[in-house]
Each structure stands twice: as structure tokens, then as C-alpha cells.
Design an enzyme around this catalytic site. Structure first.
Site, PDB file in Angstrom:
ATOM      1  N   CYS A  28      -1.924  28.730 -29.411  1.00  0.00           N
ATOM      2  CA  CYS A  28      -2.906  28.298 -28.398  1.00  0.00           C
ATOM      3  C   CYS A  28      -3.491  29.471 -27.623  1.00  0.00           C
ATOM      4  CB  CYS A  28      -2.259  27.346 -27.391  1.00  0.00           C
ATOM      5  SG  CYS A  28      -1.454  25.938 -28.128  1.00  0.00           S
ATOM      6  N   HIS A  81      -0.806  22.558 -22.137  1.00  0.00           N
ATOM      7  CA  HIS A  81      -1.169  21.857 -23.377  1.00  0.00           C
ATOM      8  C   HIS A  81      -0.032  20.912 -23.716  1.00  0.00           C
ATOM      9  CE1 HIS A  81      -2.292  20.833 -27.362  1.00  0.00           C
ATOM     10  NE2 HIS A  81      -1.454  21.655 -27.977  1.00  0.00           N
ATOM     11  N   GLU A 114      -7.283   4.438  -7.962  1.00  0.00           N
ATOM     12  CA  GLU A 114      -6.875   5.340  -6.885  1.00  0.00           C
ATOM     13  C   GLU A 114      -6.481   6.734  -7.387  1.00  0.00           C
ATOM     14  OE1 GLU A 114      -7.178   5.004  -3.772  1.00  0.00           O
ATOM     15  OE2 GLU A 114      -5.801   6.451  -2.855  1.00  0.00           O
ATOM     16  N   HIS A 119      -4.152  14.802 -31.482  1.00  0.00           N
ATOM     17  CA  HIS A 119      -3.375  16.017 -31.230  1.00  0.00           C
ATOM     18  C   HIS A 119      -2.773  16.014 -29.820  1.00  0.00           C
ATOM     19  CE1 HIS A 119      -3.398  20.755 -31.428  1.00  0.00           C
ATOM     20  NE2 HIS A 119      -2.430  20.294 -30.655  1.00  0.00           N
TER      21      HIS A 119
HETATM   22  C1  MRU Z   1       4.266  20.898 -33.869  1.00  0.00           C
HETATM   23  S1  MRU Z   1       3.287  22.274 -34.281  1.00  0.00           S
HETATM   24  C2  MRU Z   1       2.125  22.310 -32.999  1.00  0.00           C
HETATM   25  C3  MRU Z   1       1.215  23.516 -33.002  1.00  0.00           C
HETATM   26  O1  MRU Z   1       0.448  23.555 -34.141  1.00  0.00           O
HETATM   27  C4  MRU Z   1       0.321  23.491 -31.788  1.00  0.00           C
HETATM   28  O2  MRU Z   1      -0.484  22.357 -31.793  1.00  0.00           O
HETATM   29  C5  MRU Z   1       1.068  23.560 -30.512  1.00  0.00           C
HETATM   30  O3  MRU Z   1       0.885  22.765 -29.626  1.00  0.00           O
HETATM   31  C6  MRU Z   1       2.044  24.620 -30.243  1.00  0.00           C
HETATM   32  O4  MRU Z   1       1.765  25.807 -30.893  1.00  0.00           O
HETATM   33  P1  MRU Z   1       2.695  27.066 -30.672  1.00  0.00           P
HETATM   34  O5  MRU Z   1       2.132  28.124 -31.549  1.00  0.00           O
HETATM   35  O6  MRU Z   1       4.103  26.679 -31.054  1.00  0.00           O
HETATM   36  O7  MRU Z   1       2.636  27.385 -29.186  1.00  0.00           O
HETATM   37 ZN    ZN Z   2      -0.800  21.455 -29.875  1.00  0.00          ZN
END
Ligand code: MRU
Ligand code: ZN
EC number: 4.2.1.109
Length: 242
Positions: free
Chosen positions: A89, A107, A130, A192
């Protein structure tokens, strides 16, 4: 202690390296960051360094020494544990720091975000609840210069973008939402999860919790036949029943 270690070792529980570990543990128990999914990045308010988690690790078991530290200007790593790669990320987190002046990004793989992304189209909307008042409107009070929150009578709108095979491929659509939704503090990624940011980690945490509550409520309203963005009093028309 080496200079790299001073970046991540602190007795202060609010130091970014400690906070990331503590909050990821809490988020694990909320089912937001399980099975290595999700994560948190925090910008140190004193040094402006970005603190990032390693990729593919159980986020609730992270220790400060597992974290990456990035220089905000050069984007060079000031600390990079040899055992790991930085979170997938990272480009998205950096985009939020650079384009949204974020102080922290959360995230999650919240199931509420995933279900909302299956129910709704390109935008998640909910109105007249609210809890909306916990979310910033994106506007600033011209006198106090403080951010103005959404009102009870407002509609919260969060863009939904399509998921991709790899996290970094989300970057173009993320940038597009920065233009199309200049006031948003969150983006849902279909099938996701969600990215939520704020000017500091405390705010990002509040926004994430409030949005998750609203997404859960929206799913319940949808199941009852009530559009989550319907007007006050309109719900009676939609309620299924004799
Ligand atoms: C279960 S794998 C999830 C990843 O591909 C991604 O979407 C995530 O949220 C975390 O990525 P990461 O590289 O472990 O920080
Ligand atoms: Zn993710």
C-alpha cells in the site's frame, strides 16, 4: 542504539512506531486487519517521517523494529528491515500524504466496506444519520479556520473504485478520486476494503470508525428496503411489510 533504531524505539505509547502496532492489534480484533490484510501508516508530526508496515506480515503481531521509515522529501527509506518488503500500500499511502496532506492513513479489509461495494455503484451515499457528524465536510470555517464537519442533514458521499490485481495499480483511480471528490477522506475499493485518511492518526481513526458504522447501518437499511440516502420520513414508503 543505532541511529536507525532511535527512529522506532520510544517509551511514548503515542510514538508512531508504537501506535501503529497498538492500533493494528485493535483493528485485528475488529476484523479489519486479519490474514495480513489492511494496515496503517502514520506521519510523525515532529519529523514528518512516514512510518510504514512491512508487507505480508500478521499486522497484529508487528513490533516497532519491523517498521519501515521513509523520508517525506526524498522518499528514501531511512530504515528498512532486511527481512521484509514495505507494504504494498506504500504508493497509495504516499499519494495521500502528498496530495491530501494526510497525517495518517488507515486501510482495512472491513466486510462492511466490501458488502457496500457489492450493493452500491460508483458511490456510497448515506444521509440524515447522526454519526455523519463525525465526518469532515472538507470545508473550513473562515473565522476559526477549523474544519467543518458534515451536518445531520447532509449526505456523506464516498467514491467506490474497482479493485486491481496489485495494490499499486489502484493509484490512477485513487488520484482520479482526489479530483472528482476533493472533500472525501475515504475511498472504498470494490471487493477489497477501504482507505481512510485524516490530518492526524486520532482523526483518521475516528473517521474510519464512523464510516464503518455508517456502512454497517447502510447494509441493514438496504436489507429493509430503505435507501440509505433517503430523506427524513421517506423511509416509511420503502419499508416492506403488510
Ligand atoms: C491478504 S493480502 C492483502 C494485500 O494484497 C493488500 O490488499 C493489503 O491490504 C496488505 O498489503 P501488505 O503488503 O501486506 O501491507
Ligand atoms: Zn488491502
Amino acid at each position: 542504539m543505532s541511529s536507525e533504531d532511535t527512529l522506532i524505539h520510544s517509551d511514548d505509547p503515542r510514538h508512531p512506531a508504537n501506535l501503529i502496532c497498538t492500533l493494528c492489534k485493535q483493528f485485528f480484533y475488529n476484523n479489519w486487519c486479519t490474514g495480513t490484510g489492511g494496515g496503517i501508516s502514520i506521519k510523525d508530526p515532529e519529523t514528518s517521517h512516514y512510518y510504514l508496515a512491512p508487507s505480508g506480515v500478521q499486522k497484529e503481531q508487528m513490533r516497532p523494529e519491523d517498521l519501515f521509515v521513509m523520508d517525506a522529501q526524498t522518499l528514501d527509506y531511512l530504515r528498512a528491515p532486511k527481512l521484509y518488503k514495505p507494504s504494498a500500500c506504500t504508493p497509495l499511502f504516499v499519494a495521500c500524504y502528498q496530495k491530501k496532506d494526510a497525517g495518517a492513513i488507515i486501510h482495512t479489509h472491513s466486510q462492511n466496506a466490501v458488502v457496500c461495494s457489492l450493493i452500491f455503484g460508483d458511490e456510497f451515499r448515506i444521509a440524515n444519520i447522526e454519526q455523519i457528524k463525525a465526518i469532515p465536510s472538507g470545508k473550513v470555517d473562515p473565522v476559526t479556520m477549523k474544519p467543518i464537519a458534515l451536518s445531520f442533514f447532509d449526505t456523506l458521499r464516498i467514491p467506490i473504485i474497482e479493485n486491481m490485481a496489485h495494490e499499486d495499480e489502484l493509484i490512477d483511480d485513487l488520484h482520479k478520486t482526489f479530483i472528482d471528490y476533493p472533500n472525501t477522506c475515504a475511498v472504498i475499493v470494490r471487493r477489497h476494503g477501504i482507505f481512510v485518511w485524516g490530518p492526524a492518526i486520532d482523526k483518521a481513526k475516528i473517521f474510519n470508525e464512523a464510516i464503518d458504522y455508517l456502512m454497517e447501518l447502510a447494509i441493514k437499511m438496504h436489507k429493509l428496503g430503505i435507501p440509505p440516502d433517503c430523506g427524513i420520513g421517506e423511509e416509511k414508503k420503502h419499508l416492506a411489510g403488510p
